[in-house]
Each structure stands twice: as C-alpha cells, then as structure tokens.
Scaffold this motif. Sequence first.
Motif, PDB file in Angstrom:
ATOM      1  N   VAL A 281      -6.908   1.060  11.354  1.00 26.96           N
ATOM      2  CA  VAL A 281      -7.051   1.298   9.998  1.00 26.96           C
ATOM      3  C   VAL A 281      -8.210   0.267   9.373  1.00 26.96           C
ATOM      4  N   ILE A 282      -8.934   1.093   8.584  1.00 24.51           N
ATOM      5  CA  ILE A 282      -9.979   0.010   7.880  1.00 24.51           C
ATOM      6  C   ILE A 282      -9.687   0.384   6.360  1.00 24.51           C
ATOM      7  N   ILE A 283      -9.736  -0.789   5.492  1.00 26.82           N
ATOM      8  CA  ILE A 283      -9.494  -0.941   4.571  1.00 26.82           C
ATOM      9  C   ILE A 283     -10.518  -1.685   3.570  1.00 26.82           C
ATOM     10  N   LYS A 284     -10.876  -1.263   2.424  1.00 30.17           N
ATOM     11  CA  LYS A 284     -11.965  -1.577   1.529  1.00 30.17           C
ATOM     12  C   LYS A 284     -11.621  -3.324   1.375  1.00 30.17           C
ATOM     13  N   LYS A 285     -12.573  -4.168   1.366  1.00 32.15           N
ATOM     14  CA  LYS A 285     -12.387  -5.593   1.315  1.00 32.15           C
ATOM     15  C   LYS A 285     -11.545  -6.020   0.126  1.00 32.15           C
ATOM     16  N   ASP A 286     -11.768  -5.585  -1.066  1.00 31.96           N
ATOM     17  CA  ASP A 286     -11.062  -6.326  -2.106  1.00 31.96           C
ATOM     18  C   ASP A 286     -10.170  -5.329  -2.631  1.00 31.96           C
ATOM     19  N   LEU A 287      -9.423  -4.351  -1.759  1.00 39.04           N
ATOM     20  CA  LEU A 287      -8.204  -3.760  -2.134  1.00 39.04           C
ATOM     21  C   LEU A 287      -7.171  -4.707  -2.472  1.00 39.04           C
ATOM     22  N   GLN A 288      -6.467  -4.555  -3.874  1.00 46.46           N
ATOM     23  CA  GLN A 288      -5.375  -5.284  -4.198  1.00 46.46           C
ATOM     24  C   GLN A 288      -4.591  -4.394  -5.154  1.00 46.46           C
ATOM     25  N   SER A 289      -3.470  -4.061  -4.611  1.00 41.77           N
ATOM     26  CA  SER A 289      -2.511  -3.237  -5.517  1.00 41.77           C
ATOM     27  C   SER A 289      -1.114  -3.099  -4.902  1.00 41.77           C
ATOM     28  N   GLU A 290      -0.193  -2.757  -5.634  1.00 40.90           N
ATOM     29  CA  GLU A 290       1.396  -2.946  -5.227  1.00 40.90           C
ATOM     30  C   GLU A 290       1.294  -1.776  -3.855  1.00 40.90           C
ATOM     31  N   LEU A 291       0.253  -0.720  -3.909  1.00 38.47           N
ATOM     32  CA  LEU A 291       0.513   0.024  -2.877  1.00 38.47           C
ATOM     33  C   LEU A 291      -0.085  -0.242  -1.625  1.00 38.47           C
ATOM     34  N   SER A 292      -1.212  -1.213  -2.038  1.00 37.70           N
ATOM     35  CA  SER A 292      -1.949  -1.994  -0.595  1.00 37.70           C
ATOM     36  C   SER A 292      -1.112  -2.922  -0.102  1.00 37.70           C
ATOM     37  N   ARG A 293      -0.464  -3.566  -0.863  1.00 41.62           N
ATOM     38  CA  ARG A 293       0.681  -4.522  -0.214  1.00 41.62           C
ATOM     39  C   ARG A 293       1.642  -3.937   0.475  1.00 41.62           C
ATOM     40  N   GLU A 294       2.033  -2.666   0.182  1.00 40.39           N
ATOM     41  CA  GLU A 294       3.195  -2.076   1.101  1.00 40.39           C
ATOM     42  C   GLU A 294       2.332  -1.711   2.428  1.00 40.39           C
ATOM     43  N   LEU A 295       1.178  -1.186   2.105  1.00 37.35           N
ATOM     44  CA  LEU A 295       0.396  -0.913   3.635  1.00 37.35           C
ATOM     45  C   LEU A 295       0.302  -2.054   4.460  1.00 37.35           C
ATOM     46  N   PHE A 296       0.031  -3.105   3.910  1.00 33.18           N
ATOM     47  CA  PHE A 296      -0.237  -4.492   4.683  1.00 33.18           C
ATOM     48  C   PHE A 296       1.290  -4.663   5.309  1.00 33.18           C
ATOM     49  N   ALA A 297       2.204  -4.563   4.490  1.00 37.89           N
ATOM     50  CA  ALA A 297       3.612  -4.988   5.224  1.00 37.89           C
ATOM     51  C   ALA A 297       3.811  -4.015   6.165  1.00 37.89           C
ATOM     52  N   ALA A 298       3.556  -2.612   6.143  1.00 37.91           N
ATOM     53  CA  ALA A 298       3.706  -1.684   7.098  1.00 37.91           C
ATOM     54  C   ALA A 298       2.857  -2.058   8.220  1.00 37.91           C
ATOM     55  N   LEU A 299       1.697  -2.664   8.170  1.00 41.69           N
ATOM     56  CA  LEU A 299       0.767  -2.932   9.443  1.00 41.69           C
ATOM     57  C   LEU A 299       1.308  -4.136   9.903  1.00 41.69           C
ATOM     58  N   LYS A 300       1.843  -5.060   9.184  1.00 42.60           N
ATOM     59  CA  LYS A 300       2.251  -6.265   9.833  1.00 42.60           C
ATOM     60  C   LYS A 300       3.473  -6.010  10.996  1.00 42.60           C
ATOM     61  N   GLU A 301       4.424  -4.913  10.441  1.00 38.48           N
ATOM     62  CA  GLU A 301       5.302  -4.663  11.383  1.00 38.48           C
ATOM     63  C   GLU A 301       4.606  -3.802  12.960  1.00 38.48           C
ATOM     64  N   LYS A 302       3.474  -3.447  12.870  1.00 39.67           N
ATOM     65  CA  LYS A 302       2.851  -2.998  13.926  1.00 39.67           C
ATOM     66  C   LYS A 302       1.648  -3.513  14.300  1.00 39.67           C
ATOM     67  N   PRO A 303       1.768  -4.667  14.987  1.00 39.18           N
ATOM     68  CA  PRO A 303       0.519  -5.575  15.614  1.00 39.18           C
ATOM     69  C   PRO A 303      -0.267  -5.028  16.455  1.00 39.18           C
ATOM     70  N   GLN A 304      -0.007  -3.663  17.157  1.00 35.39           N
ATOM     71  CA  GLN A 304      -0.769  -3.062  17.851  1.00 35.39           C
ATOM     72  C   GLN A 304      -1.877  -2.255  17.247  1.00 35.39           C
ATOM     73  N   ILE A 305      -1.762  -2.021  15.677  1.00 34.15           N
ATOM     74  CA  ILE A 305      -2.675  -1.441  14.956  1.00 34.15           C
ATOM     75  C   ILE A 305      -3.642  -2.298  14.463  1.00 34.15           C
ATOM     76  N   GLN A 306      -4.948  -1.962  14.795  1.00 35.90           N
ATOM     77  CA  GLN A 306      -5.966  -2.992  14.450  1.00 35.90           C
ATOM     78  C   GLN A 306      -6.406  -2.521  12.777  1.00 35.90           C
ATOM     79  N   LEU A 307      -6.350  -3.908  12.431  1.00 34.27           N
ATOM     80  CA  LEU A 307      -6.928  -3.635  10.966  1.00 34.27           C
ATOM     81  C   LEU A 307      -8.356  -4.391  10.673  1.00 34.27           C
TER      82      LEU A 307
END
Length: 79
Positions: free
Chosen positions: A26-52
């Motif tokens: 998953v590639i994410i814009k550097k300065d992305l900060q929103s409630e929805l982006s925090r939800e995405l980061f939380a989902a990615l944290k549960e899947k360490p095999q997905i490169q960010l």
Amino acid sequence: MKENEMIFGIRAIIEAIQAGKEIDKVIIKKDLQSELSRELFAALKEKPQIQLQRVPVERINRYTRKNHQGAIAFVSQTV
C-alpha cells in the motif's frame, strides 16, 4: 501495472483488507492525516505482511489520475 491490479481510495483499501484480499503493498501520501487514514493504518497494523510506503502525492499520481484519496493498494497476482 494494470489498474485492475490496484485498489484506489482509503475506504476501498480498508474493505479489501477486512475481506481478506491478498495485498502486496500500500502506498499512502506522506502527509495524509484524517480519521479514515487512521482507520487504514490500524487495519494495516493487523497485517504486517502488507508493505506500507509513505510517498509524495506525485508518485501516486504517476499510477493513476483517478480519485485515489492519497492511497493505492497493489493486489497480489495469484497464479
């Protein structure tokens, strides 16, 4: 890379992760900060095999001009 091998948008990526889709990166814009982006980061944290990767928006725009909301996921190619 074909556009059907990518998922565009934060909500769509979150839903794909929750549905168990095979995602390589998953590639994410550097300065992305929103409630929805925090939800995405939380989902990615549960899947360490997905490169960010956090990248400048120009890099994301090289992949597509669609409404990506600052995030693109690359779907694994199953053989």
